[in-house]
Scaffold this active site. Structure first.
Site, PDB file in Angstrom:
ATOM      1  N   GLU A 152      -1.884 -16.228 -10.998  1.00 48.86           N
ATOM      2  CA  GLU A 152      -0.913 -15.513 -11.935  1.00 48.86           C
ATOM      3  C   GLU A 152       0.561 -15.480 -11.583  1.00 48.86           C
ATOM      4  OE1 GLU A 152      -1.635 -11.194 -11.019  1.00 48.86           O
ATOM      5  OE2 GLU A 152      -3.785 -11.384 -11.613  1.00 48.86           O
TER       6      GLU A 152
ATOM      7  N   CYS B 198      -6.630  -4.659  -7.775  1.00 48.83           N
ATOM      8  CA  CYS B 198      -6.352  -4.234  -6.358  1.00 48.83           C
ATOM      9  C   CYS B 198      -5.997  -5.554  -5.613  1.00 48.83           C
ATOM     10  CB  CYS B 198      -7.505  -3.481  -5.956  1.00 48.83           C
ATOM     11  SG  CYS B 198      -9.097  -4.666  -5.739  1.00 48.83           S
ATOM     12  N   HIS B 199      -6.198  -6.688  -6.265  1.00 42.51           N
ATOM     13  CA  HIS B 199      -5.682  -7.921  -5.523  1.00 42.51           C
ATOM     14  C   HIS B 199      -4.112  -8.217  -5.637  1.00 42.51           C
ATOM     15  CE1 HIS B 199      -6.172  -9.052  -9.731  1.00 42.51           C
ATOM     16  NE2 HIS B 199      -5.122  -9.782  -9.712  1.00 42.51           N
TER      17      HIS B 199
ATOM     18  N   TYR C  92       0.886  -1.267   0.047  1.00 43.95           N
ATOM     19  CA  TYR C  92      -0.046   0.177   0.039  1.00 43.95           C
ATOM     20  C   TYR C  92       0.791   1.146  -0.130  1.00 43.95           C
ATOM     21  CZ  TYR C  92      -3.889  -3.090   0.941  1.00 43.95           C
ATOM     22  OH  TYR C  92      -5.044  -4.341   0.999  1.00 43.95           O
TER      23      TYR C  92
ATOM     24  N   ASN D 112     -12.625  -0.309  -4.409  1.00 39.92           N
ATOM     25  CA  ASN D 112     -12.206  -0.152  -5.831  1.00 39.92           C
ATOM     26  C   ASN D 112     -13.660  -0.846  -6.595  1.00 39.92           C
ATOM     27  OD1 ASN D 112     -11.453  -0.831  -8.632  1.00 39.92           O
ATOM     28  ND2 ASN D 112     -10.279  -2.557  -8.106  1.00 39.92           N
TER      29      ASN D 112
END
Lengths: 251, 171
Positions: free
Chosen positions: A186, A158-159, A127, A150
């Site tokens: 991912e 945002c993940h 963050y 979001n």
């Protein structure tokens, strides 16, 4: 019957669908459609500006949208010009060529969301990094609440924003387990992330290039990892003679 | 200013659906009689309201005070009809949950009117449709078409005469 009377009988009620088409075309209502996603079925809403929200396709999504954005939802097909970019954007985890509607957000939130959208697939950032990139280094908490609100999760990734202590943090779309799943999908090595966090490692440096990175940055991962040097702070990395990576800008 | 115009001036977003409800049927069926095609009339009706909404959102109090809704909407509609403008691909397209499909709401026996009306000149057809299908006044038609009231009256008169002759020939 006179011709005049017969002519006046040629008008009738407004055909179905026209009022709805006007509501969508003026932006007084948003359209929605259901899509498959890695976290299950999602409702994607859109209007003339672009995609306006992503929510889980669970009971009450219309009410949630109306109370959040003050507009009704109508079942619709997205504009032909960018309809095909919706699945692409969800798969890539970034808007790409898909227009997004962030009018409901403040200028600071828009800036932060745009920066979050630039985090590459398979990488995470704390963050505090977002706050710094947004030129508000003290605003890590505000960044946290911006991510929590979001409107377009999955597409604005945002993940990929996590706590600096290595914990994944909250996730608005169905909870933290979905954040885990998305990152694992991912190719993020979550076990490795946790291990680094336990040792308070914030950045890693590659002696062969003289550059330090966020641990998930593709630049440091390309180095092969065997000789990377761990640092608890960027100050320590710089003191040891390393330069910040121009790709992941660890500060 | 009538009540709806005052409402539009006060809160455009919440009152605009009332305008669509009130003016929509006349616009659609008038356009339908002018262009003779359901899909095109539907497109033109939607586009007219979308243009109207955009204009109204920039109106100030004084412009609302001068606004006469029906002729103003018809000015937009007739201009769009001239240009046959279609830009649906830039907007979301409504999908009906109950499957009415793309069905034409026209009762079949009225389709013959398009053939009759096509025998008129464009100005006569416009004046007759606006007067008798839509129900506008002579002054409103003059305003919407940009033609003098006397000319509009003559167009309606000659148009109806022509229709009578066409219908006599059908017998």
């Amino acid at each position: 019957m006179s011709i005049e009377q017969r002519l006046s009988g040629l008008a009738g009620a407004l055909p179905e669908g026209i009022a709805e088409g006007v509501a969508l075309g003026t932006g007084l209502a948003d359209g929605y459609d259901i899509y498959a996603s890695p976290v299950g079925e999602v409702v994607i809403t859109f209007n003339i500006e672009g995609v306006s929200s992503v929510d889980l396709a669970t009971t009450g999504f219309e009410g949630r949208f109306a109370s959040r954005y003050g507009r009704p939802l109508l079942r619709a097909e997205p504009p032909r010009q960018w309809a095909k970019h919706i699945p692409e954007a969800m798969e890539a985890g970034t808007p790409g060529r898909l227009p997004v509607d962030l009018r409901s957000r403040t200028p600071f939130e828009v800036k932060v969301l745009r920066i979050a959208a630039s985090i590459p697939r398979g990488e995470v950032r704390p963050y505090g990094w977002l706050a710094r990139e947004a030129e508000r280094p003290d605003a890590a908490r505000a960044v946290g609440s911006t991510m929590a609100r979001n409107p377009i999760p999955l597409i604005i990734p945002c993940h990929r924003v996590v706590r600096s202590d290595g914990h994944l943090g909250e996730y608005s779309l169905g909870g933290t387990h979905n954040k885990w799943d998305l990152l694992r999908r991912e190719g993020v090595d979550l076990g490795h992330l946790v291990e680094l966090a336990e040792h308070h490692v914030r950045v890693q440096a590659d002696p062969s290039t003289g550059v330090y990175c966020h641990p998930t940055c593709h630049v440091i991962r390309a180095s092969g990892q065997w000789n990377v040097v761990d640092f608890k702070t960027t100050v320590a990395a710089r003191a040891a003679g390393f330069e910040p990576c121009p790709e992941c800008r660890p500060g | 200013m009538d009540e709806l115009t005052a409402e539009l001036a006060r809160d455009l977003d919440s009152s605009f659906p009332h305008l669509v409800k009130r003016a929509g049927p006349g616009l659609y069926w008038g356009l339908r009689r002018l262009c003779g095609d359901h899909q095109e009339a539907e497109d033109l009706t939607q586009e007219t309201f979308i243009r109207a909404y955009r204009s109204l959102s920039e109106f100030d109090r004084a412009r609302f005070a001068d606004l006469r809704l029906s002729p103003w909407l018809w000015t937009i509609a007739l201009n769009l009809g001239r240009n046959h403008l279609r830009n649906r691909s830039r907007r979301p397209v409504f999908v009906e949950m109950t499957d009415h499909g793309d069905h034409d709401p026209e009762p079949p026996d009225t389709a013959a009117w398009d053939a009759r009306l096509s025998a008129l000149t464009i100005n006569q057809r416009r004046a007759v449709v606006l007067r008798h299908v839509v129900g506008l006044g002579i002054g409103e038609i003059a305003e919407a078409t940009g033609r003098p009231e006397g000319t509009v009256k003559a167009d309606i008169h000659r148009g109806l005469e022509h229709l009578r002759r066409v219908m006599e020939q059908e017998r």
